[in-house]
Design a protein around this motif. Structure first.
Motif, PDB file in Angstrom:
ATOM      1  N   GLU A   1       3.138 -15.123  -0.501  1.00 36.77           N
ATOM      2  CA  GLU A   1       2.655 -15.082  -1.881  1.00 36.77           C
ATOM      3  C   GLU A   1       1.890 -13.790  -2.099  1.00 36.77           C
ATOM      4  OE1 GLU A   1       2.477 -17.054  -4.804  1.00 36.77           O
ATOM      5  OE2 GLU A   1       3.978 -18.373  -3.934  1.00 36.77           O
ATOM      6  N   ALA A   2       2.282 -13.013  -3.099  1.00 39.09           N
ATOM      7  CA  ALA A   2       1.504 -11.841  -3.496  1.00 39.09           C
ATOM      8  C   ALA A   2       0.271 -12.351  -4.242  1.00 39.09           C
ATOM      9  CB  ALA A   2       2.337 -10.925  -4.374  1.00 39.09           C
ATOM     10  N   MET A   3      -0.903 -11.913  -3.817  1.00 40.80           N
ATOM     11  CA  MET A   3      -2.141 -12.464  -4.384  1.00 40.80           C
ATOM     12  C   MET A   3      -2.855 -11.510  -5.334  1.00 40.80           C
ATOM     13  SD  MET A   3      -2.120 -15.509  -3.274  1.00 40.80           S
ATOM     14  CE  MET A   3      -3.729 -16.060  -3.796  1.00 40.80           C
ATOM     15  N   ALA A   4      -2.845 -10.191  -5.044  1.00 40.54           N
ATOM     16  CA  ALA A   4      -3.549  -9.240  -5.906  1.00 40.54           C
ATOM     17  C   ALA A   4      -3.213  -7.822  -5.492  1.00 40.54           C
ATOM     18  CB  ALA A   4      -5.052  -9.444  -5.819  1.00 40.54           C
ATOM     19  N   ARG A   5      -3.450  -6.917  -6.418  1.00 40.33           N
ATOM     20  CA  ARG A   5      -3.372  -5.494  -6.108  1.00 40.33           C
ATOM     21  C   ARG A   5      -4.786  -4.939  -6.154  1.00 40.33           C
ATOM     22  NH1 ARG A   5      -0.548  -2.638 -10.156  1.00 40.33           N
ATOM     23  NH2 ARG A   5      -0.947  -4.361 -11.568  1.00 40.33           N
ATOM     24  N   CYS A   6      -5.061  -3.963  -5.300  1.00 47.78           N
ATOM     25  CA  CYS A   6      -6.399  -3.379  -5.209  1.00 47.78           C
ATOM     26  C   CYS A   6      -6.288  -1.861  -5.250  1.00 47.78           C
ATOM     27  CB  CYS A   6      -7.078  -3.796  -3.908  1.00 47.78           C
ATOM     28  SG  CYS A   6      -7.296  -5.566  -3.746  1.00 47.78           S
ATOM     29  N   PRO A   7      -7.319  -1.174  -5.779  1.00 45.93           N
ATOM     30  CA  PRO A   7      -7.254   0.282  -5.890  1.00 45.93           C
ATOM     31  C   PRO A   7      -7.490   1.028  -4.574  1.00 45.93           C
ATOM     32  CG  PRO A   7      -9.299  -0.540  -6.830  1.00 45.93           C
ATOM     33  CD  PRO A   7      -8.477  -1.734  -6.457  1.00 45.93           C
ATOM     34  N   SER A   8      -8.112   0.386  -3.580  1.00 46.04           N
ATOM     35  CA  SER A   8      -8.393   1.085  -2.324  1.00 46.04           C
ATOM     36  C   SER A   8      -8.141   0.161  -1.132  1.00 46.04           C
ATOM     37  CB  SER A   8      -9.848   1.568  -2.295  1.00 46.04           C
ATOM     38  OG  SER A   8     -10.727   0.481  -2.098  1.00 46.04           O
ATOM     39  N   GLN A   9      -7.991   0.768   0.029  1.00 47.87           N
ATOM     40  CA  GLN A   9      -7.799   0.004   1.264  1.00 47.87           C
ATOM     41  C   GLN A   9      -9.018  -0.873   1.543  1.00 47.87           C
ATOM     42  OE1 GLN A   9      -4.984   0.139   3.579  1.00 47.87           O
ATOM     43  NE2 GLN A   9      -5.997  -1.693   4.321  1.00 47.87           N
ATOM     44  N   ASP A  10     -10.215  -0.333   1.316  1.00 49.17           N
ATOM     45  CA  ASP A  10     -11.440  -1.111   1.545  1.00 49.17           C
ATOM     46  C   ASP A  10     -11.483  -2.349   0.647  1.00 49.17           C
ATOM     47  OD1 ASP A  10     -12.335   0.595   3.518  1.00 49.17           O
ATOM     48  OD2 ASP A  10     -13.704   1.697   2.190  1.00 49.17           O
ATOM     49  N   ASP A  11     -11.104  -2.174  -0.630  1.00 43.87           N
ATOM     50  CA  ASP A  11     -11.071  -3.317  -1.544  1.00 43.87           C
ATOM     51  C   ASP A  11     -10.052  -4.348  -1.072  1.00 43.87           C
ATOM     52  OD1 ASP A  11     -12.994  -2.256  -3.307  1.00 43.87           O
ATOM     53  OD2 ASP A  11     -11.466  -1.163  -4.438  1.00 43.87           O
ATOM     54  N   ALA A  12      -8.891  -3.868  -0.638  1.00 46.08           N
ATOM     55  CA  ALA A  12      -7.837  -4.777  -0.159  1.00 46.08           C
ATOM     56  C   ALA A  12      -8.297  -5.521   1.092  1.00 46.08           C
ATOM     57  CB  ALA A  12      -6.557  -3.996   0.116  1.00 46.08           C
ATOM     58  N   ASP A  13      -8.980  -4.832   1.997  1.00 40.77           N
ATOM     59  CA  ASP A  13      -9.505  -5.488   3.200  1.00 40.77           C
ATOM     60  C   ASP A  13     -10.491  -6.596   2.833  1.00 40.77           C
ATOM     61  OD1 ASP A  13      -8.012  -3.835   4.876  1.00 40.77           O
ATOM     62  OD2 ASP A  13      -9.670  -2.427   5.207  1.00 40.77           O
ATOM     63  N   SER A  14     -11.379  -6.311   1.866  1.00 42.93           N
ATOM     64  CA  SER A  14     -12.354  -7.314   1.421  1.00 42.93           C
ATOM     65  C   SER A  14     -11.670  -8.516   0.780  1.00 42.93           C
ATOM     66  CB  SER A  14     -13.344  -6.697   0.419  1.00 42.93           C
ATOM     67  OG  SER A  14     -14.104  -5.696   1.014  1.00 42.93           O
ATOM     68  N   VAL A  15     -10.660  -8.258  -0.044  1.00 41.75           N
ATOM     69  CA  VAL A  15      -9.911  -9.334  -0.709  1.00 41.75           C
ATOM     70  C   VAL A  15      -9.186 -10.185   0.330  1.00 41.75           C
ATOM     71  CG1 VAL A  15      -7.920  -9.818  -2.194  1.00 41.75           C
ATOM     72  CG2 VAL A  15      -9.684  -8.210  -2.945  1.00 41.75           C
ATOM     73  N   ALA A  16      -8.537  -9.540   1.286  1.00 45.54           N
ATOM     74  CA  ALA A  16      -7.796 -10.278   2.314  1.00 45.54           C
ATOM     75  C   ALA A  16      -8.741 -11.174   3.119  1.00 45.54           C
ATOM     76  CB  ALA A  16      -7.067  -9.300   3.237  1.00 45.54           C
ATOM     77  N   ALA A  17      -9.888 -10.635   3.524  1.00 50.65           N
ATOM     78  CA  ALA A  17     -10.854 -11.427   4.299  1.00 50.65           C
ATOM     79  C   ALA A  17     -11.375 -12.596   3.474  1.00 50.65           C
ATOM     80  CB  ALA A  17     -12.011 -10.540   4.763  1.00 50.65           C
ATOM     81  N   TRP A  18     -11.680 -12.362   2.185  1.00 58.71           N
ATOM     82  CA  TRP A  18     -12.190 -13.439   1.332  1.00 58.71           C
ATOM     83  C   TRP A  18     -11.125 -14.519   1.150  1.00 58.71           C
ATOM     84  CZ3 TRP A  18     -10.651 -15.501  -3.352  1.00 58.71           C
ATOM     85  CH2 TRP A  18     -11.530 -16.445  -3.900  1.00 58.71           C
ATOM     86  N   LEU A  19      -9.876 -14.127   0.914  1.00 63.54           N
ATOM     87  CA  LEU A  19      -8.806 -15.108   0.712  1.00 63.54           C
ATOM     88  C   LEU A  19      -8.611 -15.993   1.935  1.00 63.54           C
ATOM     89  CD1 LEU A  19      -6.129 -13.013  -1.181  1.00 63.54           C
ATOM     90  CD2 LEU A  19      -7.186 -15.128  -2.005  1.00 63.54           C
TER      91      LEU A  19
END
Length: 153
Positions: A104-122
């Motif tokens: 499942e695609a969950m979100a797009r993020c503007p930076s790698q750091d943001d994506a890392d934070s989103v992945a960990a939170w999910l």
């Protein structure tokens, strides 16, 4: 009170909707008091009525979260501190992963750091939302943004 205690213990005394702690000693009449909710959507209720679905598990919720949800489909909000574009509805995505597995695609993020934070939170949030569902996160660079997706393990 026995059922409430059993459900509360199973959910670690955290509201399944807002993920905030629930005080087991607070009055059930208080908006932050404990209540039992069923994790059910309108589609599941329709199938259940037709006899195609088992009874959904009972979950712990604050009285105000449970009352606020009412007869509507439950919504698990994305936290405001995460920077996401096109966030997927968490409950619907989780139900699809439970039912079909896959990705499942969950979100797009503007930076790698943001994506890392989103992945960990999910991963953390879904481990409490649906403890039996084993997931891993994947981040892909896509045209200047980062796509965060979840995969069943």
């Amino acid at each position: 009170m026995g059922q409430l205690n059993d459900v509360g213990e199973a959910d670690g005394w955290r509201c399944w909707l807002c993920d905030e702690p629930v005080d087991p000693d607070m009055s059930p009449n208080d908006p932050r008091g404990a209540s039992v909710d069923t994790r059910i959507t309108k589609a599941k209720a329709k199938k259940k009525k037709q006899g195609k679905n088992s009874v959904p598990p009972e979950r712990l919720a604050h009285k105000s979260c449970n009352t606020g949800k009412g007869g509507n489909d439950p919504v698990v909000p994305w936290p405001e501190h995460l920077i996401v574009v096109d966030p997927a509805p968490i409950i619907a995505a989780t139900e699809r992963l439970e039912r079909k597995g896959g990705r499942e695609a969950m979100a797009r993020c503007p930076s790698q750091d943001d994506a890392d934070s989103v992945a960990a939170w999910l991963i953390d949030r879904l481990s409490r939302l649906s403890p039996e569902l084993k997931l891993r996160a994947e981040i892909a660079s896509t045209g200047g943004q980062y796509l965060v997706s979840l995969h069943t393990a």
